[in-house]
Design a protein around this motif. Sequence first.
Motif, mmCIF file in Angstrom:
data_model
loop_
_atom_site.group_PDB
_atom_site.id
_atom_site.type_symbol
_atom_site.label_atom_id
_atom_site.label_comp_id
_atom_site.label_asym_id
_atom_site.label_seq_id
_atom_site.Cartn_x
_atom_site.Cartn_y
_atom_site.Cartn_z
ATOM 1 N N TRP A 1 13.493 -1.737 1.861
ATOM 2 C CA TRP A 1 13.006 -1.337 0.546
ATOM 3 C C TRP A 1 11.842 -0.368 0.609
ATOM 4 C CZ3 TRP A 1 15.444 -1.997 -3.893
ATOM 5 C CH2 TRP A 1 16.483 -2.948 -3.930
ATOM 6 N N GLY A 2 11.126 -0.302 1.724
ATOM 7 C CA GLY A 2 9.999 0.614 1.819
ATOM 8 C C GLY A 2 10.344 2.046 1.462
ATOM 9 N N PRO A 3 11.362 2.632 2.103
ATOM 10 C CA PRO A 3 11.741 4.008 1.763
ATOM 11 C C PRO A 3 12.196 4.172 0.313
ATOM 12 C CG PRO A 3 12.603 3.400 3.911
ATOM 13 C CD PRO A 3 12.057 2.139 3.307
ATOM 14 N N ARG A 4 12.772 3.134 -0.277
ATOM 15 C CA ARG A 4 13.202 3.234 -1.674
ATOM 16 C C ARG A 4 12.003 3.302 -2.608
ATOM 17 N NH1 ARG A 4 18.346 -0.511 -3.062
ATOM 18 N NH2 ARG A 4 17.965 0.557 -5.035
ATOM 19 N N LEU A 5 10.962 2.526 -2.304
ATOM 20 C CA LEU A 5 9.736 2.632 -3.084
ATOM 21 C C LEU A 5 9.036 3.962 -2.830
ATOM 22 C CD1 LEU A 5 10.304 -0.466 -3.336
ATOM 23 C CD2 LEU A 5 7.835 -0.794 -3.313
ATOM 24 N N ALA A 6 9.092 4.432 -1.591
ATOM 25 C CA ALA A 6 8.444 5.699 -1.249
ATOM 26 C C ALA A 6 9.086 6.879 -1.975
ATOM 27 C CB ALA A 6 8.495 5.914 0.263
ATOM 28 N N ALA A 7 10.363 6.768 -2.293
ATOM 29 C CA ALA A 7 11.071 7.880 -2.940
ATOM 30 C C ALA A 7 10.469 8.239 -4.290
ATOM 31 C CB ALA A 7 12.547 7.525 -3.098
ATOM 32 N N GLY A 8 9.902 7.259 -4.985
ATOM 33 C CA GLY A 8 9.296 7.534 -6.293
ATOM 34 C C GLY A 8 7.780 7.568 -6.252
ATOM 35 N N LEU A 9 7.194 7.729 -5.056
ATOM 36 C CA LEU A 9 5.749 7.594 -4.917
ATOM 37 C C LEU A 9 4.981 8.648 -5.712
ATOM 38 C CD1 LEU A 9 3.430 6.048 -3.664
ATOM 39 C CD2 LEU A 9 3.603 7.510 -1.639
ATOM 40 N N PHE B 1 0.830 -1.199 0.000
ATOM 41 C CA PHE B 1 0.000 0.000 0.000
ATOM 42 C C PHE B 1 0.872 1.260 0.000
ATOM 43 C CE2 PHE B 1 -3.381 -2.749 0.474
ATOM 44 C CZ PHE B 1 -4.594 -2.121 0.737
ATOM 45 N N PRO B 2 0.399 2.331 -0.605
ATOM 46 C CA PRO B 2 1.143 3.596 -0.589
ATOM 47 C C PRO B 2 0.881 4.363 0.703
ATOM 48 C CG PRO B 2 -0.827 3.842 -1.915
ATOM 49 C CD PRO B 2 -0.808 2.407 -1.465
ATOM 50 N N ASP B 3 1.200 3.722 1.835
ATOM 51 C CA ASP B 3 0.944 4.335 3.131
ATOM 52 C C ASP B 3 2.112 4.062 4.067
ATOM 53 O OD1 ASP B 3 0.666 1.705 4.041
ATOM 54 O OD2 ASP B 3 -1.519 1.769 4.167
ATOM 55 N N ASP B 4 1.923 4.336 5.350
ATOM 56 C CA ASP B 4 3.036 4.227 6.302
ATOM 57 C C ASP B 4 3.023 2.919 7.086
ATOM 58 O OD1 ASP B 4 0.847 4.696 7.878
ATOM 59 O OD2 ASP B 4 1.676 6.447 8.926
ATOM 60 N N ALA B 5 2.358 1.881 6.570
ATOM 61 C CA ALA B 5 2.510 0.551 7.157
ATOM 62 C C ALA B 5 3.928 0.061 6.869
ATOM 63 C CB ALA B 5 1.484 -0.418 6.567
ATOM 64 N N ALA B 6 4.433 -0.825 7.714
ATOM 65 C CA ALA B 6 5.789 -1.334 7.519
ATOM 66 C C ALA B 6 5.859 -2.162 6.236
ATOM 67 C CB ALA B 6 6.215 -2.168 8.719
ATOM 68 N N PHE B 7 6.953 -2.000 5.512
ATOM 69 C CA PHE B 7 7.197 -2.784 4.297
ATOM 70 C C PHE B 7 7.222 -4.285 4.648
ATOM 71 C CE2 PHE B 7 10.024 -4.775 1.177
ATOM 72 C CZ PHE B 7 9.451 -4.340 0.007
ATOM 73 N N PRO B 8 6.629 -5.175 3.836
ATOM 74 C CA PRO B 8 6.148 -4.953 2.472
ATOM 75 C C PRO B 8 4.669 -4.589 2.358
ATOM 76 C CG PRO B 8 6.162 -7.291 2.938
ATOM 77 C CD PRO B 8 6.684 -6.616 4.174
ATOM 78 N N TYR B 9 3.955 -4.406 3.500
ATOM 79 C CA TYR B 9 2.547 -4.042 3.415
ATOM 80 C C TYR B 9 2.376 -2.564 3.104
ATOM 81 C CZ TYR B 9 2.152 -8.590 5.656
ATOM 82 O OH TYR B 9 2.263 -9.938 5.950
ATOM 83 N N GLY B 10 3.360 -1.763 3.464
ATOM 84 C CA GLY B 10 3.376 -0.335 3.156
ATOM 85 C C GLY B 10 4.800 0.095 2.842
ATOM 86 N N LEU B 11 5.057 1.374 2.977
ATOM 87 C CA LEU B 11 6.347 1.921 2.541
ATOM 88 C C LEU B 11 7.224 2.390 3.698
ATOM 89 C CD1 LEU B 11 5.091 3.981 -0.536
ATOM 90 C CD2 LEU B 11 5.893 1.607 -0.452
ATOM 91 N N LYS B 12 6.820 2.106 4.919
ATOM 92 C CA LYS B 12 7.610 2.519 6.070
ATOM 93 C C LYS B 12 8.720 1.516 6.340
ATOM 94 C CE LYS B 12 7.055 3.976 10.910
ATOM 95 N NZ LYS B 12 6.074 4.136 12.017
ATOM 96 N N LYS B 13 9.852 2.017 6.802
ATOM 97 C CA LYS B 13 10.983 1.163 7.144
ATOM 98 C C LYS B 13 10.618 0.243 8.298
ATOM 99 C CE LYS B 13 15.848 1.447 8.545
ATOM 100 N NZ LYS B 13 16.973 2.359 8.898
ATOM 101 N N ARG B 14 11.039 -1.019 8.197
ATOM 102 C CA ARG B 14 10.764 -1.983 9.256
ATOM 103 C C ARG B 14 11.712 -1.774 10.429
ATOM 104 N NH1 ARG B 14 11.011 -7.287 5.536
ATOM 105 N NH2 ARG B 14 12.626 -5.966 4.621
ATOM 106 N N PRO B 15 11.221 -1.881 11.647
ATOM 107 C CA PRO B 15 12.085 -1.707 12.825
ATOM 108 C C PRO B 15 13.245 -2.691 12.814
ATOM 109 C CG PRO B 15 9.764 -1.749 13.459
ATOM 110 C CD PRO B 15 9.824 -2.152 12.013
#
Length: 295
Positions: A175-183, A155-169
């Motif tokens: 990869w979440g932030p890398r996908l978010a960079a081109g959102l 999802f194009p949201d702030d859930a943790a990757f791979p469900y969203g684009l937020k970095k996992r703890p």
Amino acid sequence: MLNTVPDLPVCAPSETVTLLYRPAKGKDALSCWLAIPSNMSTDASPIVAVHGIRRGAKQQAEALAPRAAALGRPVIAPLFDKVNWPKYQQVVRGKRADLALLELMTELRLAGTWRTRSFELCGYSGGAQFAHRFAMLYPQLVTRLTVSSAGWYTFPDDAAFPYGLKKRPGKTKDWGPRLAAGLDQFLQIPVQVCVGEEDSVSDANTRHGPEIDAQQGRDRLTRARRWSAAFCQAASERGLTPRITLSVMPNCGHDFQDCVQYGGLDRLILPGVLDAAQEQAGLYRQQQEAGLAAK
């Protein structure tokens, strides 16, 4: 926005298309099926069709070939074999399915098959998972995206990757932030989400768990609707106009051939193609209206 299936029949006769199998050119490379129309220009924009977990690459190429040929456009159906690419749907897992597709497209372009770097991307089921994640990672390469019957989404949201684009703890690289960079660029791609109206029962291949079920729902129909809504919300929050349609295909569940035969999936991926008889009938009606048709 909900879209209905356009009533546009297939047109191109089989002799206008050459279906070819291209073996992999090296270790970790991809083989593929190609549908090359006889009237193709080197400037034609390719259509890349990614299979599901049954690995039906040839079936995808065959299904799209007639309509693509009528437009003078090639179809490339990469084959992610089960042994070498067990997690291709997640794009960046293992040996990097994204890099393998990029290499295949470069090889074909350098061989003179066509000149364009960008392409339309579509995928069915597991291939739809690959397609939308690849487009998030490389939005500059994808001119149009069709996501059909995906089991689950990023999802194009702030859930943790791979469900969203937020970095996992606890992850130093993710990869979440890398996908978010081109959102922003991804949200401007014309996107079509397709799903069968009867694809509302989860099966053994549907990922489940408290987190994903709460975010996405328990079946593909619900998940398609929620991801489409999330896309619209993310675009609106950034001041962008969403360019997404949701097409619920009638009389089909989770079967590629049924989605083509009964749901018109090939027509959704490649709209605007009429057969010669319909084109001729349309021309005759225009002549009649203009008083030019023979009495």
